[in-house]
Scaffold this motif. Sequence first.
Motif, PDB file in Angstrom:
ATOM      1  N   SER A   1       3.324 -96.247  18.031  1.00 56.15           N
ATOM      2  CA  SER A   1       3.035 -95.665  17.257  1.00 56.15           C
ATOM      3  C   SER A   1       2.747 -93.822  17.887  1.00 56.15           C
ATOM      4  CB  SER A   1       1.020 -95.820  17.079  1.00 56.15           C
ATOM      5  OG  SER A   1       0.414 -95.450  17.454  1.00 56.15           O
TER       6      SER A   1
ATOM      7  N   ASP B   1       6.916 -91.626  14.991  1.00 56.01           N
ATOM      8  CA  ASP B   1       7.066 -90.273  14.279  1.00 56.01           C
ATOM      9  C   ASP B   1       7.342 -89.377  14.904  1.00 56.01           C
ATOM     10  OD1 ASP B   1       5.727 -91.373  11.816  1.00 56.01           O
ATOM     11  OD2 ASP B   1       3.378 -90.917  12.598  1.00 56.01           O
TER      12      ASP B   1
ATOM     13  N   GLU C   1      11.315 -87.563  14.966  1.00 58.53           N
ATOM     14  CA  GLU C   1      12.617 -87.014  14.088  1.00 58.53           C
ATOM     15  C   GLU C   1      13.316 -87.692  15.270  1.00 58.53           C
ATOM     16  OE1 GLU C   1      14.639 -84.319  11.548  1.00 58.53           O
ATOM     17  OE2 GLU C   1      12.407 -84.442  11.611  1.00 58.53           O
TER      18      GLU C   1
ATOM     19  N   TYR D   1      15.005 -90.925  17.005  1.00 61.37           N
ATOM     20  CA  TYR D   1      15.764 -92.164  16.118  1.00 61.37           C
ATOM     21  C   TYR D   1      17.169 -91.870  16.285  1.00 61.37           C
ATOM     22  CZ  TYR D   1      12.050 -91.107  12.108  1.00 61.37           C
ATOM     23  OH  TYR D   1      10.780 -90.641  11.767  1.00 61.37           O
TER      24      TYR D   1
END
Length: 163
Positions: free
Chosen positions: A148, A152, A154, A157
Motif C-alpha cells: 500500500s 500512491d 506516482e 507507475y
Amino acid sequence: MPNWCTNKLTMTGETKIIKNLVKQVFAKNEFFNLIIPRPNNEDLGDENYWDESENWGTDRDIDVEYQLINADELRTILISEDKQDITTLNIVFYSAWTPPLKVYEELNKCGLSIFAVYWELGCLFCGCYDNGVLSQDTITGYRKDLPSYLLDVEESYEDFPLD
C-alpha cells in the motif's frame, strides 16, 4: 554498473534547514556525504578504508545531474525570489543497489520528519522508511501486487505496469 534503486524521500521540517540542504546538494554535487561525511584519509589511520555501504546504506553518493530525478523542480527553490516557507520537500533519486537507510536515520536525528519509499526492479524489493520504522517487501513487478505504501507513488507507475 549497479542496479538502480529508485527513492522518493519526503522531508518535513524547518524552512531554513531544508533550503540550506538543497543549496548544499547543488553546490557540492553530493547528498549523502553532506549528511554523513567521509573522513579524511589521515583520520582513517592504518586501515585507510571507509565503507560507504556500511555508513550510508548504499555504496556511492548521487550525482545530482544524472541521478537526481527532480533536479529542475529543486532548482526552482534556489532561484525563487519569494520568501515563502518550504516545510516539506520531495527528493526523487537513484541510489546504487540499495536505499541510503543510514542517511535517512541521520536526517531524522537532525530534527526532520522523514518518509521515504524505494524500489529496485533488478532484485525485486521495495520498502518504506517512516521516521525510524522500516518495512521491506519483495515485489513481482506488477502494480496490483505492490504494498500500500507504494501504490500512491506516482513516480513508480512507469516501473510497474497494470496487469
